[in-house]
Design a protein around this motif. Structure first.
Motif, PDB file in Angstrom:
ATOM      1  N   SER A   1      19.711  -0.997  18.272  1.00 30.58           N
ATOM      2  CA  SER A   1      19.426  -2.149  17.420  1.00 30.58           C
ATOM      3  C   SER A   1      19.966  -1.928  16.011  1.00 30.58           C
ATOM      4  CB  SER A   1      17.915  -2.397  17.362  1.00 30.58           C
ATOM      5  OG  SER A   1      17.369  -2.568  18.654  1.00 30.58           O
TER       6      SER A   1
ATOM      7  N   VAL B   1      18.906  -2.538  11.785  1.00 31.80           N
ATOM      8  CA  VAL B   1      17.810  -2.783  10.851  1.00 31.80           C
ATOM      9  C   VAL B   1      18.360  -2.752   9.435  1.00 31.80           C
ATOM     10  CG1 VAL B   1      16.058  -1.772  12.354  1.00 31.80           C
ATOM     11  CG2 VAL B   1      17.238  -0.313  10.705  1.00 31.80           C
TER      12      VAL B   1
ATOM     13  N   VAL C   1      16.670  -6.393  13.866  1.00 35.88           N
ATOM     14  CA  VAL C   1      15.364  -6.579  14.492  1.00 35.88           C
ATOM     15  C   VAL C   1      14.469  -7.449  13.620  1.00 35.88           C
ATOM     16  CG1 VAL C   1      13.272  -5.402  15.286  1.00 35.88           C
ATOM     17  CG2 VAL C   1      15.524  -4.399  15.746  1.00 35.88           C
ATOM     18  N   SER C   2      14.465  -7.184  12.334  1.00 32.96           N
ATOM     19  CA  SER C   2      13.706  -7.997  11.389  1.00 32.96           C
ATOM     20  C   SER C   2      14.603  -8.331  10.206  1.00 32.96           C
ATOM     21  CB  SER C   2      12.436  -7.276  10.924  1.00 32.96           C
ATOM     22  OG  SER C   2      12.763  -6.049  10.304  1.00 32.96           O
ATOM     23  N   SER C   3      14.158  -9.266   9.404  1.00 29.63           N
ATOM     24  CA  SER C   3      14.976  -9.763   8.302  1.00 29.63           C
ATOM     25  C   SER C   3      14.738  -8.958   7.025  1.00 29.63           C
ATOM     26  CB  SER C   3      14.627 -11.228   8.046  1.00 29.63           C
ATOM     27  OG  SER C   3      13.389 -11.316   7.367  1.00 29.63           O
TER      28      SER C   3
ATOM     29  N   VAL D   1       8.718 -10.577  13.201  1.00 32.46           N
ATOM     30  CA  VAL D   1      10.178 -10.553  13.079  1.00 32.46           C
ATOM     31  C   VAL D   1      10.727 -11.802  12.414  1.00 32.46           C
ATOM     32  CG1 VAL D   1      10.409  -9.061  15.102  1.00 32.46           C
ATOM     33  CG2 VAL D   1      10.576 -11.554  15.383  1.00 32.46           C
ATOM     34  N   CYS D   2       9.898 -12.824  12.246  1.00 34.83           N
ATOM     35  CA  CYS D   2      10.370 -14.096  11.698  1.00 34.83           C
ATOM     36  C   CYS D   2      10.731 -13.961  10.216  1.00 34.83           C
ATOM     37  CB  CYS D   2       9.299 -15.171  11.875  1.00 34.83           C
ATOM     38  SG  CYS D   2       9.788 -16.781  11.208  1.00 34.83           S
TER      39      CYS D   2
ATOM     40  N   ARG E   1      15.374 -14.345  16.526  1.00 34.87           N
ATOM     41  CA  ARG E   1      14.639 -13.081  16.643  1.00 34.87           C
ATOM     42  C   ARG E   1      13.397 -13.220  17.521  1.00 34.87           C
ATOM     43  NH1 ARG E   1      16.270 -12.684  11.006  1.00 34.87           N
ATOM     44  NH2 ARG E   1      17.588 -10.848  10.662  1.00 34.87           N
ATOM     45  N   CYS E   2      12.693 -14.349  17.382  1.00 31.29           N
ATOM     46  CA  CYS E   2      11.482 -14.531  18.185  1.00 31.29           C
ATOM     47  C   CYS E   2      11.812 -14.685  19.658  1.00 31.29           C
ATOM     48  CB  CYS E   2      10.689 -15.737  17.686  1.00 31.29           C
ATOM     49  SG  CYS E   2      11.569 -17.318  17.798  1.00 31.29           S
TER      50      CYS E   2
ATOM     51  N   ALA F   1      11.937 -11.121  20.683  1.00 33.91           N
ATOM     52  CA  ALA F   1      10.701 -10.362  20.477  1.00 33.91           C
ATOM     53  C   ALA F   1       9.577 -10.775  21.411  1.00 33.91           C
ATOM     54  CB  ALA F   1      10.244 -10.494  19.026  1.00 33.91           C
TER      55      ALA F   1
END
Length: 345
Positions: free
Chosen positions: A33, A35, A53-55, A242-243, A318-319, A322
């Motif tokens: 992934s 990051v 993976v996340s913002s 993750v949003c 992302r959702c 996830a």
């Protein structure tokens, strides 16, 4: 807006110039992934990433942050100043920049600006970079596939070169000192149009392009579909974690072991958590998955739009990745598509 062109070989110099005065946060590879993390060198950065993976939201609205310390026995609040790190977010995609613009509407531009968020936002430069969509991206449906503001520099790859959109004096000065920017030629503009067309054609055509989504959220507010969708929810809150636009939070007081002093903290919260809508006395306004999931989707696709004239969802996808129960806006769009097909019959 000012546009210039730099060679791809000049990016290391640009990053090094930023590092002289800022902490540079950029996408890096971690296992399978990507990051956002602080980097020490340009060579740590993976600009060709698909989706992290996340913002970068956590650098403006941390998962947990101290608001102030207090003395419980003396009933006194101590003075407190959050430590703000001058920072550059390097390599943000357009969807994440648009997500940050939406957070600005809530925490910076609203009636009561949040001083912690405002301070971090003011101390941060944002450098965007162009991307190609994955199968789970639907940012184009919400108009979030292009960033028109909210950044200091935006880099569009045009084959060995970058067309740079410049929107702040501070970033322009650093670019000028680190690189040799030049005026775009007709050939550069043509390649930019080709790159834009390639991106537009790469979106997953199986994701329904539904018009009037906000109106449909109202029209089908009581449909049995929400019972089925909410029944899948595991209440794990991975979607909001993750949003890039979720901004709900809780306030908690944490006492030190002496029972006298402590800190008041703000922590991320999620509307899909079973306790989110529970109030004093034990009543829960959204006690079941149906109401929680419907509320989340309604806020993303209707409620925020009514107040701020844009969707809260930016279609980053992302959702979609996830959520292990396959609950996401694409599912809602497919539901609306099915309802349209049924009505047509």
């Amino acid at each position: 807006m000012l546009y210039r062109v730099i060679d791809a070989s000049e990016l290391p110099s640009l990053v090094s110039a930023f590092m002289e005065s800022y902490e540079v946060v950029a996408p890096v590879k971690r296992d399978r992934s990507y990051v956002f993390e602080a980097v020490e060198s340009y060579h740590d950065i993976e600009l060709g990433y698909d989706t992290t993976v996340s913002s970068p939201k956590k650098y403006f609205l941390p998962p947990t942050e101290t608001l102030f310390p207090f003395d419980a026995r003396a009933e006194e609040v101590a003075s407190f100043a959050a430590e703000i790190t001058p920072r550059v977010i390097f390599g943000a995609h357009a969807c994440d920049i648009n997500a940050l613009n939406r957070l600005d509407l809530v925490f910076r531009d609203g009636r009561y600006p949040d001083p912690y968020y405002v301070a971090r936002r003011a101390a941060t430069l944002v450098v965007g970079v162009s991307c190609m969509p994955t199968d789970t991206c639907f940012c184009h449906l919400w108009g979030a596939d292009e960033a028109r503001f909210g950044y200091d520099l935006f880099l569009q790859d045009i084959g060995g070169k970058y067309l740079v959109s410049i929107s702040s004096v501070e970033a322009a000065n650093i670019l000028e000192a680190a690189c040799s920017p030049r005026v775009a030629t007709d050939e550069d503009r043509i390649e930019f149009r080709h790159a834009t067309r390639r991106r537009q054609e790469a979106f997953n055509g199986d994701i329904p392009d539904i018009q009037d989504v906000a109106m449909l959220m109202d029209a089908f507010h009581k449909d049995p579909y929400w019972e089925e969708l909410g029944g899948r929810c595991l209440a794990c809150t991975a979607c909001s974690a993750v949003c890039p636009t979720c901004f709900c939070f809780d306030i908690q007081d944490t006492l030190d072991p002496d029972g006298r002093t402590g800190v008041r903290e703000r922590t991320w919260d999620s509307c899909t958590s079973p306790q989110f809508a529970q109030v004093a006395g034990g009543h829960n306004f959204r006690a079941d998955g149906r109401n929680r999931v419907r509320h989340r989707m309604y806020h993303k696709l209707n409620g925020f739009l009514a107040n701020h004239d844009r969707m809260l969802c930016v279609g980053c996808g992302r959702c979609v990745t996830a959520c292990k129960a396959n609950i996401n806006p694409i599912e809602v769009l497919e539901f609306f598509e099915r309802k349209g097909a049924c009505d047509a019959e």
